[in-house]
Design a protein around this motif. Structure first.
Motif, PDB file in Angstrom:
ATOM      1  N   PHE A  11      -2.909   8.956   0.681  1.00 33.69           N
ATOM      2  CA  PHE A  11      -2.927   7.686   1.399  1.00 33.69           C
ATOM      3  C   PHE A  11      -3.817   6.669   0.476  1.00 33.69           C
ATOM      4  O   PHE A  11      -3.648   5.531   0.753  1.00 33.69           O
ATOM      5  N   ALA A  12      -4.297   7.316  -0.354  1.00 32.61           N
ATOM      6  CA  ALA A  12      -5.101   6.516  -1.006  1.00 32.61           C
ATOM      7  C   ALA A  12      -4.466   5.546  -1.736  1.00 32.61           C
ATOM      8  O   ALA A  12      -5.030   4.614  -2.401  1.00 32.61           O
ATOM      9  N   THR A  13      -3.475   5.705  -1.681  1.00 33.22           N
ATOM     10  CA  THR A  13      -2.585   4.791  -2.487  1.00 33.22           C
ATOM     11  C   THR A  13      -2.876   3.330  -2.221  1.00 33.22           C
ATOM     12  O   THR A  13      -2.827   2.431  -2.883  1.00 33.22           O
ATOM     13  N   LEU A  14      -3.349   3.478  -0.914  1.00 36.14           N
ATOM     14  CA  LEU A  14      -3.741   1.968  -0.585  1.00 36.14           C
ATOM     15  C   LEU A  14      -4.831   1.746  -1.271  1.00 36.14           C
ATOM     16  O   LEU A  14      -5.938   2.741  -1.088  1.00 36.14           O
ATOM     17  N   LYS A  64       0.715  -1.107  -0.049  1.00 30.70           N
ATOM     18  CA  LYS A  64      -0.001  -0.087   0.020  1.00 30.70           C
ATOM     19  C   LYS A  64       0.735   1.083  -0.198  1.00 30.70           C
ATOM     20  O   LYS A  64       0.387   2.259  -0.661  1.00 30.70           O
ATOM     21  N   TYR A  65       2.057   1.171   0.882  1.00 32.43           N
ATOM     22  CA  TYR A  65       2.704   2.246   1.048  1.00 32.43           C
ATOM     23  C   TYR A  65       3.372   2.678  -0.390  1.00 32.43           C
ATOM     24  O   TYR A  65       3.346   3.646  -0.828  1.00 32.43           O
ATOM     25  N   ARG A  66       3.793   1.715  -1.302  1.00 36.72           N
ATOM     26  CA  ARG A  66       4.512   1.767  -2.327  1.00 36.72           C
ATOM     27  C   ARG A  66       3.283   2.622  -3.429  1.00 36.72           C
ATOM     28  O   ARG A  66       3.688   3.304  -4.251  1.00 36.72           O
ATOM     29  N   LEU A  67       2.302   1.855  -3.308  1.00 41.39           N
ATOM     30  CA  LEU A  67       1.311   2.414  -4.253  1.00 41.39           C
ATOM     31  C   LEU A  67       0.887   4.116  -4.021  1.00 41.39           C
ATOM     32  O   LEU A  67       0.836   4.632  -4.775  1.00 41.39           O
ATOM     33  N   LEU A 127       1.787   9.619  -5.424  1.00 40.46           N
ATOM     34  CA  LEU A 127       2.451  10.943  -5.184  1.00 40.46           C
ATOM     35  C   LEU A 127       3.384  11.212  -6.473  1.00 40.46           C
ATOM     36  O   LEU A 127       3.152  12.251  -6.846  1.00 40.46           O
ATOM     37  N   GLN A 128       3.749  10.321  -6.856  1.00 44.60           N
ATOM     38  CA  GLN A 128       4.857  10.341  -7.953  1.00 44.60           C
ATOM     39  C   GLN A 128       4.138  11.052  -9.147  1.00 44.60           C
ATOM     40  O   GLN A 128       4.238  11.802  -9.789  1.00 44.60           O
ATOM     41  N   LYS A 129       2.983  10.392  -9.446  1.00 48.52           N
ATOM     42  CA  LYS A 129       2.228  10.566 -10.528  1.00 48.52           C
ATOM     43  C   LYS A 129       1.805  11.936 -10.334  1.00 48.52           C
ATOM     44  O   LYS A 129       1.482  12.902 -11.273  1.00 48.52           O
ATOM     45  N   GLU A 130       1.384  12.165  -9.221  1.00 44.78           N
ATOM     46  CA  GLU A 130       0.730  13.355  -9.073  1.00 44.78           C
ATOM     47  C   GLU A 130       1.551  14.508  -9.380  1.00 44.78           C
ATOM     48  O   GLU A 130       1.255  15.593  -9.916  1.00 44.78           O
ATOM     49  N   ASN A 131       2.669  14.385  -8.905  1.00 42.54           N
ATOM     50  CA  ASN A 131       3.785  15.363  -9.046  1.00 42.54           C
ATOM     51  C   ASN A 131       3.738  15.651 -10.667  1.00 42.54           C
ATOM     52  O   ASN A 131       4.188  16.623 -11.219  1.00 42.54           O
ATOM     53  N   ASP A 132       3.761  14.689 -11.296  1.00 40.58           N
ATOM     54  CA  ASP A 132       4.118  14.646 -12.694  1.00 40.58           C
ATOM     55  C   ASP A 132       2.686  15.359 -13.707  1.00 40.58           C
ATOM     56  O   ASP A 132       2.962  15.949 -14.393  1.00 40.58           O
ATOM     57  N   ARG A 160       5.178  12.087   2.153  1.00 43.62           N
ATOM     58  CA  ARG A 160       6.114  11.296   1.576  1.00 43.62           C
ATOM     59  C   ARG A 160       5.422  10.088   2.300  1.00 43.62           C
ATOM     60  O   ARG A 160       5.710   9.672   3.165  1.00 43.62           O
ATOM     61  N   GLY A 161       4.972   9.731   1.991  1.00 45.35           N
ATOM     62  CA  GLY A 161       4.543   8.404   2.302  1.00 45.35           C
ATOM     63  C   GLY A 161       4.746   8.324   3.917  1.00 45.35           C
ATOM     64  O   GLY A 161       4.264   7.154   4.511  1.00 45.35           O
ATOM     65  N   ASP A 162       4.986   9.053   4.539  1.00 40.54           N
ATOM     66  CA  ASP A 162       4.986   9.028   5.759  1.00 40.54           C
ATOM     67  C   ASP A 162       3.738   9.344   6.355  1.00 40.54           C
ATOM     68  O   ASP A 162       3.240  10.364   6.379  1.00 40.54           O
ATOM     69  N   LEU A 163       3.128   8.269   6.820  1.00 40.84           N
ATOM     70  CA  LEU A 163       1.836   8.621   7.108  1.00 40.84           C
ATOM     71  C   LEU A 163       1.488   9.710   8.103  1.00 40.84           C
ATOM     72  O   LEU A 163       0.841  10.332   8.041  1.00 40.84           O
TER      73      LEU A 163
END
Lengths: 587, 150
Positions: free
Chosen positions: A356-359, A248-251, A256-261, A317-320
């Motif tokens: 967070f939604a990455t999860l 989940k974290y990876r996602l 995040l990365q995508k969003e930045n892009d 950052r993925g840091d919750l």
């Protein structure tokens, strides 16, 4: 002490129920053992709380129920109760010779499912199986909801993909579904199937932080569940839990990365992961946050994705924790809420990107995702997000808190959205996403609440409410919403989720009369005014909890510009989604 | 004949324990738990209780000699003791425990001391009676009191 590790006997339930008895009094221990054996239960006795915990941790599926004395020399019975509830999620019965109301109340507050007075009669022990049975039912319900929720996710996601959000292609749906299934399956694993009660890991903020720290130490590229687990040094955590959480974290990070892009994309409406993730909470927050920023920026940039804003502002950052705190601080989250220019974007959807939604939140609150349809654009601000469907939401907290209705004002206030939801940080203990924080408490305990119809919404709300409860300090809408959500907790509707939620819910879930128009208007209004937040917020809230799914409503607006399509079918009525989905990183 | 008489005596004795308020229903619960798998269950429990509770008694005594009295601690120990007494159904002893705890909460040292003396008396009395009872029961016949087998 005898076995306790045998597998549950399903055939002759309640016979064979595996009971763990903890009491420092050897006399009572022996008596209880004998009594339980007479009930045909499998008994394991323990005179020290710490031993009991070890036994439980060694074998998570080894016991069905725990009976513990309140006064024990090495550990307070209430503490043990908390641990068991948190880590293993088993029903716990307290006992004591002291029957004072205050004590009994304390027991219930700490999560005991029953409180027995000594001397204990055998007939009282005969019926303890009902607590096990009840929990199992709730779990099943949750899981079912979760799966039901997937459908909504897919829908939402699909719509997300389409350009104007009006139609989604079949392939998109399928691919989405596939992805979701995979994710869900993974999550399901953690949940276990109904028959085996598996402890759900609640990724509290602290726990998640440990996790992130471990990941950072190891190095993101070289990271692996085993390494993380070793480094985290949390005794009761399993490799499985970590693996799921890591995924989940990876996602989340990739999102995040995508969003930045995508910063530059204008009216790109992203269907935030939020939808998929039930971290509605986080979602909400984000939204609010994003909205806030987004509004500001996008206003100019016209439909700039909130994400963008978010990305900038907050780099989670993925840091919750970071996220959470960010939310709090109003940093923008990638709420994908892109505040589309009301005028311009017809189909623009506000994506609530939930970091967070990455999860993959199952319950995605897709509702939150409700990208605020830009349709607003032409409509005069009327933010009445609150659709009349309120009744649907009737959650306890009822939206009343959420001023969404017509709370344009509210919304506006929210602009800041410092993420009230986030504030619930404190409650973040729950499994839900870190963002959404504290959904758990609500959720966890309130499984029943979710099941009820509003469920989707409700659940979202719950999470939401949870969050909001804690913090909703911000006056912003989020605040109100969150509050409501908190209240909703059991209701599942946490209407608090905001009106948006309601909105979504109404429309979506209940297919109710959600009048799409109002929504449109509301949205428009919001957008126009840049109250974007508000709307979002509402959505956020909605999103937060998985409930949002029903509310996927968020989506609705987007897609159906003209008519907020509220007819999402929400098969799942259970608001349990969010719970299931555990927010972002809940493993 | 002798046997019957013995059994009769045992039954009488048992009944008197209830009538005189020494024991309550918990004792019956224990008797009901006794079966073929545990034919001496009640006696085992009583023995276990006295072994464990004597430790608590001396603990309280030590704490009563302190100056000043630590009422919280005393209350705590007595709470445990009360729980233990409840396991065998020691009615009178339990009543003294409750009284003792009340005095603790009122921080009445003297009340505590007095009550404790009374408690010890009851405790010893019950113990003696139960010992006699079990003795008689064994003599009368192994299955006399036991085996309400379930």
């Amino acid at each position: 002490m005898d076995n306790g590790f045998s597998s549950p006997r399903h055939d002759a339930f309640p016979a064979g129920l595996r009971v763990l008895v903890v009491d420092d009094d050897p006399t009572w221990l022996k008596i209880l053992e004998k009594m339980l054996k007479k009930c045909s239960y499998e008994v394991t006795t323990c005179c020290l709380a710490i031993n009991a915990l070890n036994l439980l941790r060694e074998r998570k599926d080894g016991y069905d129920i725990v009976i513990s004395d309140v006064n024990m020399p090495d550990m307070d019975g209430f503490k043990l109760l908390e641990y068991v509830g948190l880590e293993m999620d088993l029903p716990v019965i307290m006992m004591s010779v002291d029957g004072e109301t205050s004590r009994v109340m304390k027991g219930v507050q700490h999560g005991a499912c029953d409180y027995l007075l000594k001397p204990i009669r055998m007939k009282e022990l005969r019926n303890i199986w009902q607590h096990v049975f009840r929990k199992k039912i709730h779990e099943v319900r949750e899981i079912e909801n979760q799966e039901g929720f997937e459908g909504i996710h897919i829908l939402r996601n699909a719509s997300d993909l389409s350009d104007d959000g009006h139609s989604f292609s079949g392939e998109d749906l399928t691919s989405m579904r596939k992805r979701k299934d995979v994710d869900n399956k993974h999550d399901d694993k953690d949940f276990g199937d109904p028959s085996t009660k598996k402890a759900r890991v609640v990724w509290s903020v602290d726990l998640h932080q440990k996790f992130v720290k471990a990941v950072n130490q190891i190095g993101f590229d070289k990271v692996g569940p085993k390494k993380i687990l070793d480094m985290m040094n949390v005794p009761w955590l399993t490799r499985e839990n970590v693996a799921s959480h890591l995924q989940k974290y990876r996602l989340y990070l990739s999102r995040l990365q995508k969003e930045n892009d995508q910063k530059t994309s204008l009216s790109e409406v992203k269907h935030s992961d939020l939808l998929s993730k039930d971290t509605a909470a986080s979602f909400g927050l984000q939204n609010s946050i994003n909205m806030h920023d987004a509004v500001v920026d996008s206003y100019r940039s016209f439909g700039g994705n909130l994400q963008r804003q978010n990305v900038e502002t907050k780099s989670h950052r993925g840091d919750l924790k970071g996220i959470v705190s960010e939310l709090k601080s109003e940093t923008k989250r990638n709420l994908t809420c892109s505040i589309p220019d009301p005028l311009a974007i017809k189909g623009s959807q506000i994506n609530f990107n939930n970091p967070f939604a990455t999860l993959e939140s199952k319950g995605n609150y897709a509702a939150l995702d409700c990208t605020i349809p830009t349709p607003y654009c032409s409509e005069p601000p009327k933010i009445q997000l609150r659709q009349e469907n309120k009744p649907l939401l009737q959650s306890e907290n009822s939206f009343s808190q959420l001023p969404m209705h017509g709370a344009l004002n509210q919304i506006q206030v929210e602009k800041r959205q410092s993420i009230p939801l986030v504030s619930s940080k404190s409650s973040i203990t729950q499994r839900d996403n870190g963002g959404s924080i504290d959904i758990k408490p609500l959720y966890a305990d309130d499984k029943t609440g979710y099941a009820s119809g509003m469920s989707a919404v409700g659940t979202g709300v719950d999470t939401f409410s949870v969050q909001s409860k804690s913090h909703i300090t911000d006056p912003q809408i989020s605040g109100p919403i969150s509050n409501t959500t908190l209240g909703m907790k059991s209701q599942g509707f946490n209407l608090g989720c905001l009106e948006d939620l309601e909105y979504c819910q109404r429309n979506i879930l209940f297919g109710s009369e959600a009048t799409s128009t109002p929504l449109d208007k509301d949205f428009q209004f919001c957008w126009l005014q840049g109250d974007f937040y508000n709307l979002n917020f509402g959505f956020q809230n909605i999103e937060m909890p998985e409930y949002c799914d029903p509310g996927v409503t968020a989506e609705v607006p987007i897609h159906s510009y003209d008519t907020l399509r509220f007819d999402y079918e929400y098969p799942h009525d259970t608001a349990d989604y969010s719970v299931i989905d555990e927010g972002l990183f809940i493993a | 004949m002798d046997r019957n008489q013995s059994r009769w005596q045992v039954a009488l004795m048992r009944q008197s324990l209830f009538d005189q308020g020494y024991l309550d229903e918990q004792f019956i619960q224990l008797e009901e738990l006794q079966d073929d798998a545990n034919p001496n269950f009640v006696e085992e429990i009583v023995t276990l209780h006295y072994r464990d509770s004597s430790r608590l008694i001396s603990n309280i005594e030590q704490n009563l000699e302190r100056n000043p009295l630590d009422f919280d601690k005393l209350d705590n120990i007595m709470h445990q003791f009360k729980g233990s007494s409840s396991s065998i159904g020691g009615k009178k002893v339990k009543a003294e425990c409750t009284l003792f705890r009340d005095y603790c909460r009122a921080e009445n040292g003297e009340g505590c001391m007095k009550t404790f003396q009374q408690l010890k008396k009851e405790y010893a009395a019950l113990r003696k009676k139960l010992e006699a009872y079990f003795q008689l029961a064994k003599q009368a016949g192994p299955t006399e009191t036991a085996c309400r087998s379930k």
